[in-house]
Design a protein around this motif. Structure first.
Motif, PDB file in Angstrom:
ATOM      1  N   LEU B 295      -6.455   5.068  -0.699  1.00 16.65           N
ATOM      2  CA  LEU B 295      -5.597   4.713  -1.620  1.00 16.65           C
ATOM      3  C   LEU B 295      -5.223   3.410  -1.165  1.00 16.65           C
ATOM      4  CD1 LEU B 295      -3.759   4.880  -4.283  1.00 16.65           C
ATOM      5  CD2 LEU B 295      -2.005   6.143  -2.519  1.00 16.65           C
ATOM      6  N   GLU B 296      -5.375   2.484  -2.351  1.00 12.60           N
ATOM      7  CA  GLU B 296      -5.034   0.945  -2.105  1.00 12.60           C
ATOM      8  C   GLU B 296      -3.818   0.550  -3.318  1.00 12.60           C
ATOM      9  OE1 GLU B 296      -8.673  -1.326  -0.345  1.00 12.60           O
ATOM     10  OE2 GLU B 296      -9.175  -0.215  -2.203  1.00 12.60           O
ATOM     11  N   ARG B 297      -2.948  -0.162  -2.730  1.00 11.16           N
ATOM     12  CA  ARG B 297      -2.053  -0.732  -3.671  1.00 11.16           C
ATOM     13  C   ARG B 297      -2.526  -2.129  -3.952  1.00 11.16           C
ATOM     14  NH1 ARG B 297       4.100   0.820  -1.594  1.00 11.16           N
ATOM     15  NH2 ARG B 297       4.491   0.090  -3.611  1.00 11.16           N
ATOM     16  N   GLY B 298      -2.182  -2.385  -5.173  1.00 14.23           N
ATOM     17  CA  GLY B 298      -2.490  -4.178  -5.566  1.00 14.23           C
ATOM     18  C   GLY B 298      -1.497  -4.932  -5.279  1.00 14.23           C
ATOM     19  N   LEU B 299      -1.331  -5.078  -3.794  1.00  9.67           N
ATOM     20  CA  LEU B 299      -0.523  -6.038  -3.153  1.00  9.67           C
ATOM     21  C   LEU B 299      -0.985  -7.282  -2.337  1.00  9.67           C
ATOM     22  CD1 LEU B 299       2.152  -3.689  -1.415  1.00  9.67           C
ATOM     23  CD2 LEU B 299       2.610  -4.904  -3.521  1.00  9.67           C
ATOM     24  N   ASN B 300      -0.954  -8.272  -2.698  1.00  8.25           N
ATOM     25  CA  ASN B 300      -1.256  -9.375  -1.844  1.00  8.25           C
ATOM     26  C   ASN B 300      -0.134 -10.363  -1.907  1.00  8.25           C
ATOM     27  OD1 ASN B 300      -1.796 -10.463  -4.457  1.00  8.25           O
ATOM     28  ND2 ASN B 300      -3.945 -10.620  -3.932  1.00  8.25           N
ATOM     29  N   GLU B 301      -0.689 -11.904  -1.599  1.00  2.55           N
ATOM     30  CA  GLU B 301       0.242 -12.938  -1.564  1.00  2.55           C
ATOM     31  C   GLU B 301       0.541 -13.246  -2.800  1.00  2.55           C
ATOM     32  OE1 GLU B 301      -4.020 -14.488  -1.409  1.00  2.55           O
ATOM     33  OE2 GLU B 301      -3.095 -12.889  -0.486  1.00  2.55           O
ATOM     34  N   PHE B 312      -3.155   0.614  -8.691  1.00  2.87           N
ATOM     35  CA  PHE B 312      -3.462   1.289  -7.607  1.00  2.87           C
ATOM     36  C   PHE B 312      -5.032   1.475  -7.689  1.00  2.87           C
ATOM     37  CE2 PHE B 312       0.956   2.469  -8.493  1.00  2.87           C
ATOM     38  CZ  PHE B 312       1.323   2.295  -7.102  1.00  2.87           C
ATOM     39  N   ARG B 313      -5.539   1.811  -6.688  1.00  2.00           N
ATOM     40  CA  ARG B 313      -7.191   2.000  -6.530  1.00  2.00           C
ATOM     41  C   ARG B 313      -7.243   3.305  -5.509  1.00  2.00           C
ATOM     42  NH1 ARG B 313     -12.308  -1.706  -5.090  1.00  2.00           N
ATOM     43  NH2 ARG B 313     -11.213  -1.849  -3.054  1.00  2.00           N
ATOM     44  N   LEU B 314      -8.040   4.260  -6.039  1.00  2.00           N
ATOM     45  CA  LEU B 314      -8.535   5.299  -5.290  1.00  2.00           C
ATOM     46  C   LEU B 314      -9.930   5.326  -4.925  1.00  2.00           C
ATOM     47  CD1 LEU B 314      -6.765   8.736  -6.524  1.00  2.00           C
ATOM     48  CD2 LEU B 314      -6.761   7.693  -4.150  1.00  2.00           C
ATOM     49  N   ASP B 329      -9.302  -8.340  -0.836  1.00  2.00           N
ATOM     50  CA  ASP B 329      -8.948  -9.022  -2.072  1.00  2.00           C
ATOM     51  C   ASP B 329      -8.646  -7.968  -3.217  1.00  2.00           C
ATOM     52  OD1 ASP B 329      -8.850 -10.741  -4.264  1.00  2.00           O
ATOM     53  OD2 ASP B 329     -10.911 -11.487  -4.157  1.00  2.00           O
ATOM     54  N   CYS B 330      -7.585  -7.626  -3.569  1.00  2.00           N
ATOM     55  CA  CYS B 330      -7.139  -6.917  -4.584  1.00  2.00           C
ATOM     56  C   CYS B 330      -7.208  -7.281  -5.845  1.00  2.00           C
ATOM     57  CB  CYS B 330      -5.680  -5.826  -4.325  1.00  2.00           C
ATOM     58  SG  CYS B 330      -4.455  -7.376  -4.538  1.00  2.00           S
ATOM     59  N   LYS B 331      -7.095  -8.504  -5.928  1.00  2.00           N
ATOM     60  CA  LYS B 331      -7.256  -9.184  -7.264  1.00  2.00           C
ATOM     61  C   LYS B 331      -8.638  -8.950  -8.198  1.00  2.00           C
ATOM     62  CE  LYS B 331      -7.114 -13.709  -7.780  1.00  2.00           C
ATOM     63  NZ  LYS B 331      -7.039 -15.254  -7.405  1.00  2.00           N
TER      64      LYS B 331
END
Lengths: 188, 360
Positions: B295-301, B312-314, B329-331
């Motif tokens: 599970l990844e959250r869309g967090l970055n700079e 969110f991405r699973l 690179d969540c973007k």
């Protein structure tokens, strides 16, 4: 273009002129085979050119003919018109040992020959040429309405088909009745 | 039989030509212009009588030729006779996009074929568009089927898809808005093989999510997402569904919502499976020793673009995957859901223009 000469499938043909070769002379002497169509005109074709035809390639791969034997036993394709076979042989020679181009500009301009060529190519199993031919057939009806397509390709309407079917049944019935009557007459 | 038909056609054609010749001869004689008779007949434009023609071709050759035809020609050939219709229908054409929508209370069905040709149908009544859709269904496979419907026609869509027997083939399905029943009705009419499902509308709640998760296409699809989901339970429910169904490697689910709590709820429900966790990622084990779920959250700079909504991405990943191999690179994956989430505003406007190109 490959030269041709009159001959028969049973008699050994006179020496035909050799088909055009690629610019670089082959180091190993190339073997040649002979084919003829309905018109009995014999075409001398190199084994390399004949590789395009899966049918012929399969036939010759295990033969091990000498030049004389090949000349004496041309492959007869009685179901293919001479001019159509000539076109096929020309195409095979032109594309011998070369990657086939995405578009082929050497297909027959006469549309009435195209369908015969398609049937021949399909029979001889020349995949690339068949693809080109089918594309050409598809181009014949580009932008045409159903009525125009029916006219160009002489596709009978459903009503015409049904009428023809009825007519054929009627004719078959009459013929059967005639045969029965004749058989009865013979018995008497 | 084929020869009979061919002969009959040739006779018909010959009679037709004789008819033309007869008219020409009579007119020529009436004008007493006998000298020009030969010249005039020579100039007659008459199609040659082909000894061999389309009807003499075996079915496999016809199919090869049909495969080379453009969509319009296929439809024209299909209208010539019953036999041709069954041939055309037996070899479906791939339609790049079918866009089913509504514009000024008119249903609109747009087809994008060969990446450059449009086949547009605007009709006053919804049923006309449905009829066209059903017709296309017989002759084409959709690559993308896109539903952008106004609420006025949603019920009609539901009714039609709920009762219709036919099935569609489509690789990607997208709903830009809709209601739950309609989405379910459409998804149930899609054949197996769907690769992507995009649900882009607000209002989907927990009960409806459970209904969607029960659809086999959703269980097997490689990628799917829900835009603006109302609840906070989607992550752990999808993960649990994947665990139960032993989802294949690479299966991906993305979701966006405006409510806090999705991440925490995931941790709470799947606590006993957690292998690693930090502020941005959680990795859990599945019942398959070869697969984990990340599970990844869309967090970055670029935090300002991911505060709201939250993304969110699973993803089902290999158990062998190392942390150094994670995608930082969540973007990139957020942009799949929201193309406008991009620091490059020029690119954003270009993409938006593309999407609306065939709405006219």
């Amino acid at each position: 273009m490959s030269s041709t000469e009159q001959g028969t499938s049973s008699a050994a043909p006179a020496e035909p002129t050799t088909a055009p070769e690629s610019a670089a002379a082959p180091e190993v002497p190339e073997s040649f085979y002979y084919v003829h169509g309905k018109d009995k005109v014999v075409h001398k074709v190199s084994a390399g050119a004949l590789q395009h035809s899966a049918l012929i390639h399969g036939m010759i791969s295990n033969l091990g003919y000498t030049e004389e034997q090949a000349k004496a036993n041309p492959f007869p394709f009685e179901n293919i018109d001479g001019d159509i076979l000539q076109m096929v042989v020309d195409w095979c020679n032109q594309h011998k040992g070369k990657p086939t181009p995405p578009e082929d500009t050497n297909l027959p301009k006469q549309k009435e020959k195209l369908f015969d060529l398609v049937l021949a190519v399909n029979y001889l199993e020349i995949k690339e040429l068949l693809t080109y031919c089918c594309k050409q057939v598809a181009m014949m009806v580009k932008g045409k309405s159903p009525e125009e397509i029916r006219e160009i390709w002489m596709i009978p309407t459903d009503a015409e088909d049904e009428a023809a079917e009825k007519e054929a049944k009627k004719r078959a019935g009459k013929e059967a009745a005639g045969e029965t009557a004749a058989a009865a007459g013979d018995a008497k | 039989m084929r020869n009979d038909v061919a002969n009959r056609r040739r006779s018909f054609r010959a009679l037709k030509i004789l008819g033309i010749l007869h008219i020409t001869v009579v007119r020529t004689l009436m004008s007493s212009d006998l000298k020009n008779l030969t010249e005039k007949t020579a100039k007659l434009s008459i199609d040659p009588i082909y000894e061999t023609n389309w009807c003499d071709m075996p079915a496999e050759i016809k199919l090869e030729c049909i495969g080379k035809m453009k969509f319009n020609e296929r439809l024209s050939l299909r209208c010539t006779a019953k036999a041709e219709r069954s041939l055309v229908d037996s070899q479906k054409v791939e339609i790049d996009e079918g866009r089913f929508g509504e514009d000024n209370e008119q249903s609109t069905f747009v087809l994008l074929i060969d990446n450059k040709r449009y086949f547009v149908k605007d009709s006053k009544y919804m049923n006309d568009a449905f009829e066209l859709l059903n017709y296309i269904k017989k002759v084409g496979d959709f690559k993308t089927l896109y539903f952008s419907l106004g609420f006025a026609v949603l019920f009609a869509v539901y009714e039609r898809f709920h009762t219709d027997d036919g099935l569609f083939t489509a690789k990607e399905i997208e709903f830009s808005n809709g209601i739950f029943n309609t989405v379910v009705a459409v998804l149930r009419k899609i054949k197996n093989g769907v690769e992507s499902i995009k649900l882009r509308y607000g209002g989907l709640d927990s009960d409806q999510l459970a209904g969607i998760l029960a659809i086999p296409h959703v269980q097997n699809v490689s990628y799917w997402h829900i835009h603006d989901y109302e609840g906070t339970d989607s992550l752990h429910k999808v993960a649990q569904m994947w665990i139960d169904k032993n989802a294949k490697l690479g299966s991906t689910f993305q979701v966006s919502n405006y409510d806090d709590g999705s991440f925490a709820e995931f941790l709470e429900h799947l606590d006993d499976r957690i292998l690693s966790k930090n502020e941005q990622r959680v990795r859990i084990r599945t019942n398959n020793a070869d697969c984990h779920i990340l599970l990844e959250r869309g967090l970055n700079e670029i935090s300002e673009i991911v505060d709201f909504p939250q993304y969110f991405r699973l993803k089902v990943i290999s158990a062998e995957m190392k942390e150094s191999e994670y995608d930082n690179d969540c973007k990139e994956w957020i942009c799949i859901m929201d193309p406008e989430v991009s620091s490059d505003s020029d690119n954003s406007s270009e993409q938006s223009d593309d999407v609306h190109e065939y709405d006219d």
